[in-house]
Write a protein that holds these residues in place. Structure first.
Motif, PDB file in Angstrom:
ATOM      1  N   LYS A 244       0.332  11.989 -20.723  1.00  0.00           N
ATOM      2  CA  LYS A 244      -0.983  11.998 -21.364  1.00  0.00           C
ATOM      3  C   LYS A 244      -0.969  11.125 -22.624  1.00  0.00           C
ATOM      4  N   ILE A 245      -0.386   9.971 -22.476  1.00  0.00           N
ATOM      5  CA  ILE A 245      -0.245   9.068 -23.628  1.00  0.00           C
ATOM      6  C   ILE A 245      -1.627   8.621 -24.137  1.00  0.00           C
TER       7      ILE A 245
ATOM      8  N   GLY B 133       0.805  -1.223   0.000  1.00  0.00           N
ATOM      9  CA  GLY B 133       0.000   0.000   0.000  1.00  0.00           C
ATOM     10  C   GLY B 133       0.831   1.263   0.000  1.00  0.00           C
ATOM     11  N   SER B 134       2.159   1.112  -0.130  1.00  0.00           N
ATOM     12  CA  SER B 134       3.015   2.309  -0.100  1.00  0.00           C
ATOM     13  C   SER B 134       3.016   3.036  -1.443  1.00  0.00           C
ATOM     14  N   GLY B 135       2.554   2.369  -2.510  1.00  0.00           N
ATOM     15  CA  GLY B 135       2.485   3.018  -3.826  1.00  0.00           C
ATOM     16  C   GLY B 135       3.438   2.436  -4.853  1.00  0.00           C
ATOM     17  N   LYS B 136       4.130   1.339  -4.501  1.00  0.00           N
ATOM     18  CA  LYS B 136       5.112   0.742  -5.419  1.00  0.00           C
ATOM     19  C   LYS B 136       4.460   0.268  -6.723  1.00  0.00           C
ATOM     20  N   SER B 137       3.388  -0.526  -6.545  1.00  0.00           N
ATOM     21  CA  SER B 137       2.738  -1.087  -7.744  1.00  0.00           C
ATOM     22  C   SER B 137       2.082   0.000  -8.593  1.00  0.00           C
ATOM     23  N   THR B 138       1.580   1.038  -7.922  1.00  0.00           N
ATOM     24  CA  THR B 138       0.986   2.157  -8.680  1.00  0.00           C
ATOM     25  C   THR B 138       2.050   2.818  -9.548  1.00  0.00           C
ATOM     26  N   LEU B 139       3.254   2.937  -8.962  1.00  0.00           N
ATOM     27  CA  LEU B 139       4.353   3.550  -9.718  1.00  0.00           C
ATOM     28  C   LEU B 139       4.642   2.724 -10.993  1.00  0.00           C
ATOM     29  N   VAL B 140       4.669   1.383 -10.826  1.00  0.00           N
ATOM     30  CA  VAL B 140       4.911   0.517 -11.994  1.00  0.00           C
ATOM     31  C   VAL B 140       3.795   0.697 -13.020  1.00  0.00           C
ATOM     32  N   LYS B 141       2.554   0.713 -12.537  1.00  0.00           N
ATOM     33  CA  LYS B 141       1.410   0.836 -13.456  1.00  0.00           C
ATOM     34  C   LYS B 141       1.455   2.152 -14.232  1.00  0.00           C
ATOM     35  N   LEU B 142       1.945   3.193 -13.581  1.00  0.00           N
ATOM     36  CA  LEU B 142       2.035   4.485 -14.272  1.00  0.00           C
ATOM     37  C   LEU B 142       3.155   4.460 -15.318  1.00  0.00           C
ATOM     38  N   VAL B 143       4.248   3.768 -14.973  1.00  0.00           N
ATOM     39  CA  VAL B 143       5.386   3.711 -15.913  1.00  0.00           C
ATOM     40  C   VAL B 143       5.034   2.904 -17.161  1.00  0.00           C
ATOM     41  N   ILE B 144       4.221   1.829 -16.978  1.00  0.00           N
ATOM     42  CA  ILE B 144       3.866   1.018 -18.156  1.00  0.00           C
ATOM     43  C   ILE B 144       2.514   1.444 -18.747  1.00  0.00           C
ATOM     44  N   ALA B 145       2.025   2.598 -18.296  1.00  0.00           N
ATOM     45  CA  ALA B 145       0.782   3.191 -18.825  1.00  0.00           C
ATOM     46  C   ALA B 145      -0.447   2.310 -18.617  1.00  0.00           C
ATOM     47  N   GLU B 146      -0.429   1.529 -17.538  1.00  0.00           N
ATOM     48  CA  GLU B 146      -1.623   0.762 -17.194  1.00  0.00           C
ATOM     49  C   GLU B 146      -2.607   1.677 -16.469  1.00  0.00           C
ATOM     50  N   GLU B 147      -2.051   2.721 -15.851  1.00  0.00           N
ATOM     51  CA  GLU B 147      -2.862   3.750 -15.195  1.00  0.00           C
ATOM     52  C   GLU B 147      -2.384   5.097 -15.700  1.00  0.00           C
ATOM     53  N   LYS B 148      -3.233   6.131 -15.460  1.00  0.00           N
ATOM     54  CA  LYS B 148      -2.809   7.479 -15.845  1.00  0.00           C
ATOM     55  C   LYS B 148      -2.722   8.359 -14.600  1.00  0.00           C
TER      56      LYS B 148
ATOM     57  N   VAL C 297      -0.009   3.264 -26.448  1.00  0.00           N
ATOM     58  CA  VAL C 297       0.438   2.427 -25.332  1.00  0.00           C
ATOM     59  C   VAL C 297       1.231   1.193 -25.812  1.00  0.00           C
ATOM     60  N   PRO C 298       0.740   0.456 -26.845  1.00  0.00           N
ATOM     61  CA  PRO C 298       1.542  -0.694 -27.305  1.00  0.00           C
ATOM     62  C   PRO C 298       2.958  -0.298 -27.730  1.00  0.00           C
ATOM     63  N   THR C 299       3.101   0.860 -28.368  1.00  0.00           N
ATOM     64  CA  THR C 299       4.434   1.319 -28.804  1.00  0.00           C
ATOM     65  C   THR C 299       5.339   1.530 -27.592  1.00  0.00           C
ATOM     66  N   LEU C 300       4.776   2.125 -26.533  1.00  0.00           N
ATOM     67  CA  LEU C 300       5.562   2.335 -25.306  1.00  0.00           C
ATOM     68  C   LEU C 300       6.002   0.991 -24.726  1.00  0.00           C
ATOM     69  N   ARG C 301       5.036   0.065 -24.630  1.00  0.00           N
ATOM     70  CA  ARG C 301       5.334  -1.222 -23.977  1.00  0.00           C
ATOM     71  C   ARG C 301       6.344  -2.057 -24.771  1.00  0.00           C
ATOM     72  N   ARG C 302       6.386  -1.825 -26.076  1.00  0.00           N
ATOM     73  CA  ARG C 302       7.365  -2.558 -26.899  1.00  0.00           C
ATOM     74  C   ARG C 302       8.787  -2.044 -26.643  1.00  0.00           C
ATOM     75  N   GLN C 303       8.878  -0.866 -25.991  1.00  0.00           N
ATOM     76  CA  GLN C 303      10.203  -0.320 -25.687  1.00  0.00           C
ATOM     77  C   GLN C 303      10.633  -0.653 -24.262  1.00  0.00           C
ATOM     78  N   LEU C 304       9.714  -1.270 -23.500  1.00  0.00           N
ATOM     79  CA  LEU C 304      10.018  -1.639 -22.116  1.00  0.00           C
ATOM     80  C   LEU C 304      10.010  -3.156 -21.984  1.00  0.00           C
ATOM     81  N   GLY C 305      10.652  -3.610 -20.907  1.00  0.00           N
ATOM     82  CA  GLY C 305      10.483  -5.003 -20.516  1.00  0.00           C
ATOM     83  C   GLY C 305       9.831  -4.992 -19.146  1.00  0.00           C
ATOM     84  N   VAL C 306       8.829  -5.807 -18.953  1.00  0.00           N
ATOM     85  CA  VAL C 306       8.145  -5.820 -17.654  1.00  0.00           C
ATOM     86  C   VAL C 306       8.008  -7.261 -17.178  1.00  0.00           C
ATOM     87  N   ILE C 307       8.338  -7.473 -15.896  1.00  0.00           N
ATOM     88  CA  ILE C 307       8.068  -8.800 -15.317  1.00  0.00           C
ATOM     89  C   ILE C 307       7.265  -8.631 -14.036  1.00  0.00           C
TER      90      ILE C 307
END
Lengths: 226, 305
Positions: free
Chosen positions: A68-69, A38-53, A74-84
């Motif tokens: 404001k992607i 609940g500290s905000g870690k997962s929210t930070l990840v979601k914002l970086v991979i544009a799962e949230e705004k 969004v797919p173009t952004l995610r193709r430039q990242l690796g997420v696990i």
């Protein structure tokens, strides 16, 4: 690699997930983001991979302001990242080879290129010989290796790992962290989100600590504070 | 082109690797296809029955004994020239004798022929006349009653099934009117069942969809294999329906062959043989369209990742 300025996200009027977060990650860095649930870690990840705004502030990844992607970008952004992820998120009805290849197929790589690269990456993560197995035929550690292979197969500059060792025993945890360090040494920026104290303390890398949506600490060769 | 090939590959993988889900989905669609095919069969049987009864109606004209075959032929030609006449058939005295013998009369009646010598035939010529529709028989009867033919015609008998036919027609109109409601209700139920089947199928694979999105697949790249799978479901259900329906038709056809005597027969095998492309092709197209729409609607919410 990542520039986050005054980032705020709230799910409710009363509940803030992130508050006024500022974070700069240099290319090639290995950074651990730690904090309690609940500290905000997962929210930070979601914002970086544009799962949230974000509600306010801005996020820039590799020079691209994604605050404001648009949905179609969004797919173009995610193709430039690796997420696990902690739960691996493998496609259950695809084999190891197909799971890894899918990321490249989605990017439009040619079949020859996919065949060559997937073989190399599976060797790198130690899954040679297990290409035709389905996820349920693998151990947790092996499944996470497949996820790492999939996230790295299109050679992203940034790898975001959200609690990658959360479902693993200590031996597999060590192997996965070693693999992440190896990937980092090859030049990829790694953001490791975790609440595993031992992992963070053994890494001796930069540690950012989140608490209640705020960054309360940012140490260059840090330790798990909480 | 490369992506199209991949999408086709993913659709085939999705169809076969989610085997039980595909079996359930195809079964639901198979029910719909079989029901529609049964409705089509019943419609054909109804139509053929009406036509069969209509063919039983004719006017039988008995010719006087002294009339020559040429005169009979002239009368037949005159009748044939009438616009109302569909068919005229001359029945020779020998044929009439044979019909008498073959008819379901008791032995005593048949023995009545024994009083005649073998080369003697008490039967005369007769004509059967068929009109195009029921209203035209009065025209034919009036034509034969003309003075011109008084010396030829002994009597006319109109085998009138018109009340029966009109009752069948009334019933048919009634059935047609209400069958539209039945078909509409059925289509509605099928749409709801198919939409919900697809929705459940997509729901059970929602994680797969979100994973694909998270690794960078575009909406189009994720959605299209699912749409194609919908077409495969339609194809599989129509092919299975055909595989079930044709052997069943061949099995029941012999019992339908003797339903009507004469030219008119209920030949479901030949009807479905001639119209298979129309019947099953159209069902495949409609079902595919329905599946594509249902998939597109059901998948939309899971693509928002």
């Amino acid at each position: 690699m990542i520039k986050i300025n005054n980032l705020t996200k709230n799910y409710d009027k009363e509940v803030f997930a992130l508050r006024d977060v500022n974070l700069y990650v240099k290319p090639g860095e290995f950074i651990s983001v730690v904090g309690q649930s609940g500290s905000g870690k997962s929210t930070l990840v979601k914002l970086v991979i544009a799962e949230e705004k974000a509600d306010s502030g801005e996020i820039v990844i590799g020079g691209w302001n994604i605050t404001k992607i648009k949905n179609q970008e969004v797919p173009t952004l995610r193709r430039q990242l690796g997420v696990i992820f902690q739960d691996f998120k493998l496609l259950p009805k695809k084999t190891v080879l197909e799971n890894v290849a899918f990321a490249m197929e989605a990017c439009g790589f040619s079949s020859d290129e996919i065949k060559k690269t997937v073989g190399q990456i599976l060797s790198l993560v130690g899954l040679k010989g297990k290409e035709s197995r389905y996820p349920h035929q693998l151990s947790g550690g092996e499944q996470q290796r497949v996820a790492i292979a999939r996230s790295m197969v299109h050679k992203p500059k940034l790898l975001v790992a959200d609690e990658p060792t959360g479902n693993l025993d200590s031996i597999n945890t060590r192997e996965i962290v070693d693999l992440l360090r190896k990937i980092n040494r090859l030049g990829t920026t790694v953001v490791l989100v975790t609440h595993n104290r031992d992992v963070v303390n053994n890494l001796r890398e930069r540690v950012v600590t989140l608490d209640n949506g705020y960054i309360i600490s940012d140490q260059t060769q840090g330790r798990y504070l909480l | 082109m490369r992506n199209l090939f991949r999408i086709f590959k993913f659709a085939i993988q999705g169809f076969f690797r989610n085997f039980w889900l595909s079996v359930v989905t195809v079964t639901m669609m198979l029910m719909a296809v079989l029901s529609v095919t049964l409705l089509i069969s019943f419609d054909y049987i109804k139509q053929t029955t009406i036509e069969g009864v209509e063919q039983k109606i004719d006017v039988l004209i008995s010719i006087k004994p002294e009339v020559s075959s040429d005169q009979v032929e002239n009368l037949a030609n005159d009748l044939d020239d009438l616009a109302e006449v569909k068919k005229v058939r001359i029945i020779t005295p020998d044929e009439n004798r044979e019909i008498f013998i073959q008819s379901n009369l008791d032995d005593k009646t048949r023995e009545a022929l024994d009083i005649f010598e073998e080369n003697e035939n008490p039967f005369n010529y007769s004509l059967t006349v068929q009109a195009y529709n029921l209203d035209q028989y009065s025209v034919i009867l009036n034509f034969v009653k003309d003075n011109k033919y008084n010396d030829l015609v002994e009597e006319t008998m109109h085998r009138d099934y018109s009340i029966f036919v009109s009752k069948i027609n009334d019933l048919s109109i009634l059935v047609n009117r209400y069958s539209w409601y039945i078909v509409l209700i059925f289509i509605l139920i099928s749409i709801i069942v198919i939409f919900n089947t697809i929705r459940i199928s997509i729901y059970s694979r929602r994680n797969e969809i979100s994973i694909m999105k998270l690794v960078g697949a575009s909406n189009w790249f994720v959605r299209t294999p699912f749409l194609l799978e919908g077409v495969f479901y339609a194809l599989a259900s129509v092919l299975i329906a055909m595989a079930i329906f044709y052997p069943v038709l061949n099995f029941i056809q012999p019992s339908l062959n003797s339903y009507f005597q004469g030219e008119q027969v209920i030949n479901l095998v030949s009807y479905f043989g001639e119209h298979w492309l129309w019947i099953f092709g159209l069902q495949f197209i409609v079902l595919s369209f329905l599946n594509i729409i249902s998939t597109a609607v059901a998948i939309r919410r899971y693509l928002k990742v």
